[in-house]
Design an enzyme around this catalytic site. Structure first.
Site, mmCIF file in Angstrom:
data_model
loop_
_atom_site.group_PDB
_atom_site.id
_atom_site.type_symbol
_atom_site.label_atom_id
_atom_site.label_comp_id
_atom_site.label_asym_id
_atom_site.label_seq_id
_atom_site.Cartn_x
_atom_site.Cartn_y
_atom_site.Cartn_z
ATOM 1 N N LYS A 11 15.214 -1.838 -14.055
ATOM 2 C CA LYS A 11 14.485 -2.760 -14.934
ATOM 3 C C LYS A 11 15.462 -3.591 -15.768
ATOM 4 C CE LYS A 11 10.330 -1.591 -13.694
ATOM 5 N NZ LYS A 11 9.455 -2.511 -12.954
ATOM 6 N N ASN A 21 3.194 11.981 -15.343
ATOM 7 C CA ASN A 21 2.858 11.520 -16.690
ATOM 8 C C ASN A 21 1.806 12.405 -17.353
ATOM 9 O OD1 ASN A 21 3.232 8.239 -15.382
ATOM 10 N ND2 ASN A 21 4.655 9.200 -16.783
ATOM 11 N N PHE A 68 5.053 0.139 -23.082
ATOM 12 C CA PHE A 68 5.339 1.464 -23.602
ATOM 13 C C PHE A 68 4.637 2.483 -22.700
ATOM 14 C CE2 PHE A 68 8.178 1.191 -27.264
ATOM 15 C CZ PHE A 68 8.444 -0.163 -27.173
ATOM 16 N N ASN A 123 1.788 2.853 -2.562
ATOM 17 C CA ASN A 123 1.278 3.766 -3.594
ATOM 18 C C ASN A 123 -0.081 3.321 -4.096
ATOM 19 O OD1 ASN A 123 1.539 6.121 -5.170
ATOM 20 N ND2 ASN A 123 2.118 4.918 -6.972
ATOM 21 N N SER A 173 9.774 -2.315 -18.929
ATOM 22 C CA SER A 173 9.391 -1.009 -19.466
ATOM 23 C C SER A 173 10.185 -0.700 -20.725
ATOM 24 C CB SER A 173 9.686 0.073 -18.408
ATOM 25 O OG SER A 173 9.630 1.377 -18.962
ATOM 26 N N PHE A 191 4.399 -6.744 -10.243
ATOM 27 C CA PHE A 191 4.201 -5.335 -10.592
ATOM 28 C C PHE A 191 4.846 -4.404 -9.564
ATOM 29 C CE2 PHE A 191 1.233 -5.916 -14.041
ATOM 30 C CZ PHE A 191 0.584 -7.108 -13.750
ATOM 31 N N TYR A 200 15.948 4.275 -12.366
ATOM 32 C CA TYR A 200 14.723 3.480 -12.518
ATOM 33 C C TYR A 200 14.875 2.533 -13.709
ATOM 34 C CZ TYR A 200 10.183 2.111 -14.218
ATOM 35 O OH TYR A 200 9.134 1.355 -14.705
ATOM 36 N N LEU A 203 0.820 -1.231 0.000
ATOM 37 C CA LEU A 203 0.000 0.000 0.000
ATOM 38 C C LEU A 203 0.847 1.271 0.000
ATOM 39 C CD1 LEU A 203 -2.958 -0.970 2.386
ATOM 40 C CD2 LEU A 203 -2.883 -1.070 -0.114
HETATM 41 P P1 NAD Z 1 1.772 1.733 -9.134
HETATM 42 O O1 NAD Z 1 2.638 2.539 -8.249
HETATM 43 O O2 NAD Z 1 0.371 2.138 -9.372
HETATM 44 O O3 NAD Z 1 1.733 0.222 -8.612
HETATM 45 C C1 NAD Z 1 2.810 -0.356 -7.940
HETATM 46 C C2 NAD Z 1 2.228 -1.063 -6.734
HETATM 47 O O4 NAD Z 1 3.251 -1.761 -6.060
HETATM 48 C C3 NAD Z 1 1.580 -0.098 -5.724
HETATM 49 O O5 NAD Z 1 0.298 -0.570 -5.365
HETATM 50 C C4 NAD Z 1 2.523 -0.125 -4.517
HETATM 51 O O6 NAD Z 1 1.831 0.054 -3.292
HETATM 52 C C5 NAD Z 1 3.133 -1.525 -4.657
HETATM 53 N N1 NAD Z 1 4.499 -1.670 -4.114
HETATM 54 C C6 NAD Z 1 5.581 -0.903 -4.385
HETATM 55 N N2 NAD Z 1 6.652 -1.354 -3.707
HETATM 56 C C7 NAD Z 1 6.235 -2.455 -2.995
HETATM 57 C C8 NAD Z 1 6.868 -3.351 -2.107
HETATM 58 N N3 NAD Z 1 8.165 -3.224 -1.783
HETATM 59 N N4 NAD Z 1 6.140 -4.345 -1.568
HETATM 60 C C9 NAD Z 1 4.815 -4.498 -1.891
HETATM 61 N N5 NAD Z 1 4.150 -3.666 -2.727
HETATM 62 C C10 NAD Z 1 4.864 -2.655 -3.268
HETATM 63 O O7 NAD Z 1 2.555 1.593 -10.527
HETATM 64 P P2 NAD Z 1 2.041 1.002 -11.905
HETATM 65 O O8 NAD Z 1 1.939 2.130 -12.871
HETATM 66 O O9 NAD Z 1 0.890 0.102 -11.695
HETATM 67 O O10 NAD Z 1 3.321 0.131 -12.353
HETATM 68 C C11 NAD Z 1 3.341 -1.259 -12.082
HETATM 69 C C12 NAD Z 1 4.631 -1.813 -12.666
HETATM 70 O O11 NAD Z 1 4.707 -1.497 -14.063
HETATM 71 C C13 NAD Z 1 5.893 -1.223 -12.040
HETATM 72 O O12 NAD Z 1 6.862 -2.267 -11.926
HETATM 73 C C14 NAD Z 1 6.365 -0.193 -13.056
HETATM 74 O O13 NAD Z 1 7.763 -0.011 -13.012
HETATM 75 C C15 NAD Z 1 5.939 -0.843 -14.344
HETATM 76 N N6 NAD Z 1 5.727 0.096 -15.443
HETATM 77 C C16 NAD Z 1 4.842 1.122 -15.298
HETATM 78 C C17 NAD Z 1 4.656 2.020 -16.366
HETATM 79 C C18 NAD Z 1 3.695 3.177 -16.244
HETATM 80 O O14 NAD Z 1 3.783 4.126 -17.053
HETATM 81 N N7 NAD Z 1 2.783 3.153 -15.299
HETATM 82 C C19 NAD Z 1 5.351 1.845 -17.558
HETATM 83 C C20 NAD Z 1 6.234 0.774 -17.664
HETATM 84 C C21 NAD Z 1 6.411 -0.103 -16.600
HETATM 85 C C1 WQD Z 2 4.879 11.586 -22.368
HETATM 86 C C2 WQD Z 2 5.101 12.808 -23.251
HETATM 87 C C3 WQD Z 2 6.582 14.427 -22.288
HETATM 88 C C4 WQD Z 2 3.912 15.506 -18.964
HETATM 89 C C5 WQD Z 2 7.414 7.719 -18.557
HETATM 90 C C6 WQD Z 2 8.615 7.025 -17.981
HETATM 91 C C7 WQD Z 2 8.658 5.590 -18.444
HETATM 92 C C8 WQD Z 2 7.341 4.902 -18.149
HETATM 93 C C9 WQD Z 2 6.188 5.658 -18.754
HETATM 94 C C10 WQD Z 2 7.598 3.654 -16.112
HETATM 95 C C11 WQD Z 2 6.549 13.263 -23.271
HETATM 96 C C12 WQD Z 2 5.172 14.998 -22.437
HETATM 97 C C13 WQD Z 2 4.463 14.917 -20.080
HETATM 98 C C14 WQD Z 2 3.558 16.884 -19.005
HETATM 99 C C15 WQD Z 2 4.300 16.978 -21.294
HETATM 100 N N1 WQD Z 2 7.135 4.756 -16.750
HETATM 101 N N2 WQD Z 2 4.651 15.638 -21.227
HETATM 102 N N3 WQD Z 2 3.775 17.567 -20.183
HETATM 103 O O1 WQD Z 2 8.207 10.192 -20.235
HETATM 104 O O2 WQD Z 2 7.265 8.808 -22.172
HETATM 105 O O3 WQD Z 2 7.540 7.757 -19.942
HETATM 106 O O4 WQD Z 2 6.222 7.001 -18.210
HETATM 107 O O5 WQD Z 2 8.139 2.711 -16.584
HETATM 108 O O6 WQD Z 2 9.717 4.952 -17.781
HETATM 109 O O7 WQD Z 2 9.775 7.677 -18.479
HETATM 110 O O8 WQD Z 2 5.772 9.466 -20.289
HETATM 111 O O9 WQD Z 2 3.684 10.631 -19.757
HETATM 112 O O10 WQD Z 2 5.836 11.420 -18.640
HETATM 113 O O11 WQD Z 2 5.454 11.860 -21.083
HETATM 114 O O12 WQD Z 2 4.489 17.620 -22.357
HETATM 115 O O13 WQD Z 2 3.069 17.476 -18.003
HETATM 116 O O14 WQD Z 2 4.349 13.889 -22.719
HETATM 117 O O15 WQD Z 2 7.579 15.390 -22.634
HETATM 118 O O16 WQD Z 2 6.824 13.746 -24.581
HETATM 119 P P1 WQD Z 2 7.266 9.136 -20.737
HETATM 120 P P2 WQD Z 2 5.140 10.873 -19.837
#
Ligand code: NAD
Ligand code: WQD
Length: 341
Positions: free
Chosen positions: A152, A198, A177, A35, A124, A80, A148, A33
């Site tokens: 990965k 984001n 993506f 996040n 990612s 996750f 970060y 919990l």
């Molecule tokens: P999120 O923060 O919504 O979910 C992560 C969850 O993991 C949360 O509920 C948090 O409470 C839990 N958590 C974190 N550390 C923990 C720990 N040590 N023990 C138990 N629970 C823990 O994030 P999300 O967007 O759902 O991302 C999930 C996965 O996908 C992550 O590994 C993230 O790196 C990866 N990912 C996310 C994105 C994105 O843009 N959201 C993109 C690519 C990869």
């Molecule tokens: C998208 C586009 C910004 C916010 C990130 C992480 C990546 C993954 C996904 C975990 C870019 C533009 C954004 C704003 C903007 N997360 N932008 N104004 O950077 O592609 O990827 O999230 O794995 O690791 O790097 O996603 O949504 O932050 O940005 O103009 O307030 O939107 O410059 O072109 P990004 P993003």
């Protein structure tokens, strides 16, 4: 089959629990919990008609993790749980390596000891670093520019070496993506704490009046309209990709073990201005924005070659930008402050 979903109360994990349930798997959620809101459990029950078992604990707690696996007869782990903010990772690298790498190693030790040797890992597109060619396929060189992303890359290397060392292991790295959107019910979605990093949640919060305007980070990139281009994928398509990948590898003798990586993207790129325009259409709201300097570390353009997933297990994204924006808007207007209220 019971599967443990670490981080299952988070954005992507919770949506994947729906897809797993709908495919006949039994997800058991494991989340500290840090996040997420415990209210996700009730929301998931409303959506699926099922109250998933859950454990509130840290993946680094070996005793709790082992108990979860034994008590629930877990056969596989969808992993996750992680910290995911690129900017924060540059300020707190050790915290990110501890949570994302060391705690994953701890999990793998427990899984090995209990003979649970199937792991589906949230990777990612950030593991590709600055694209050397587009669209990006799974053979693209791996690198990163931030802790970060390196976390990965490191876990993917661990998974590859693990599968190499023990031929009973199945490891699947899914390289996401840009996940966006929300379940069509509007009952769960992305609710970042504080100011969203984001694009999509920031647009949504601007549209609903929580933010004054959105800053467009640069309009001088070498793209169609000068703003950054990304491969946005609907969260429900992403969730389906987890189920399809896992089910394929379970059911094909030649693929039941080993280390595998797949891109999960649409193969189509949209610019920042494309997204703002699409969201305006979906919400009926004009969204104010101001062009700001480029964000440090941003790349101009990034989109997937997702053919390996399609050719291997028949998955491809089905939901378009209109569904991404409409579903986000439904969630944002239903829960303007996320589930915390
Ligand atoms: P999120 O923060 O919504 O979910 C992560 C969850 O993991 C949360 O509920 C948090 O409470 C839990 N958590 C974190 N550390 C923990 C720990 N040590 N023990 C138990 N629970 C823990 O994030 P999300 O967007 O759902 O991302 C999930 C996965 O996908 C992550 O590994 C993230 O790196 C990866 N990912 C996310 C994105 C994105 O843009 N959201 C993109 C690519 C990869
Ligand atoms: C998208 C586009 C910004 C916010 C990130 C992480 C990546 C993954 C996904 C975990 C870019 C533009 C954004 C704003 C903007 N997360 N932008 N104004 O950077 O592609 O990827 O999230 O794995 O690791 O790097 O996603 O949504 O932050 O940005 O103009 O307030 O939107 O410059 O072109 P990004 P993003």
């Amino acid at each position: 089959m019971k599967v443990l979903v670490t981080g299952g109360m988070g954005y992507i994990g919770s949506h994947t629990c729906i897809a797993l349930h709908n495919a006949g798997y039994i997800p058991v959620i494991y989340d500290n919990l840090s996040n997420a809101s415990i209210k996700v459990i009730d929301q998931l029950a409303q959506i699926t008609g099922h109250h998933f078992d859950y454990i509130v604990a840290d993946i680094g707690d070996k005793t709790a993790f082992a108990s979860a696996i034994k008590e629930h007869d877990i056969q596989a782990v969808f992993h996750f749980a992680a910290l995911k903010a690129v900017g924060e990772s540059t300020e707190q690298p050790v915290r990110y390596y501890q949570n994302n790498v060391a705690n994953t190693l701890s999990m793998i030790e427990v899984m090995t000891a209990l003979n649970v040797k199937k792991l589906i890992f949230s990777s990612s597109a950030t593991v590709y670093g600055d694209p050397q060619y587009l669209p990006i396929d799974e053979q693209h060189p791996i690198s990163s520019t931030n802790p970060y992303g390196w976390s990965k890359v490191m876990v993917e290397q661990v998974l590859a070496d693990l599968a190499q060392s023990d031929d009973e292991w199945l490891t699947i790295a899914l390289r996401y993506f840009n996940p966006v959107g929300a379940d069509q019910s509007g009952l769960i979605g992305e609710s970042p704490k504080g100011i969203p990093n984001n694009l999509m949640p920031f647009i949504a919060q601007t549209a609903v009046g929580r933010r004054e305007y959105i800053s467009v980070f640069g309009d001088d990139y070498d793209t169609s309209d000068g703003t950054g281009v990304r491969d946005y994928i609907h969260i429900s398509d992403l969730a389906d990709g987890h189920v399809d990948a896992f089910t394929y590898h379970l059911n094909h003798q030649h693929a039941m073990t080993g280390c595998h990586a797949y891109n999960l993207g649409t193969g189509e790129g949209y610019s920042v201005l494309d997204m703002i325009k699409a969201f305006s259409t979906a919400s009926g709201v004009d969204i104010p924005y101001q062009v700001a300097p480029r964000r440090s570390g941003d790349i101009a353009c990034n989109y997937a070659d997702a053919n390996l997933a399609k050719e291997t297990f028949g998955w491809q994204a089905k939901r378009d930008i209109n569904a991404m924006t409409a579903d986000t808007w439904r969630w944002q207007t239903s829960y303007p402050n996320g589930l915390e209220d």
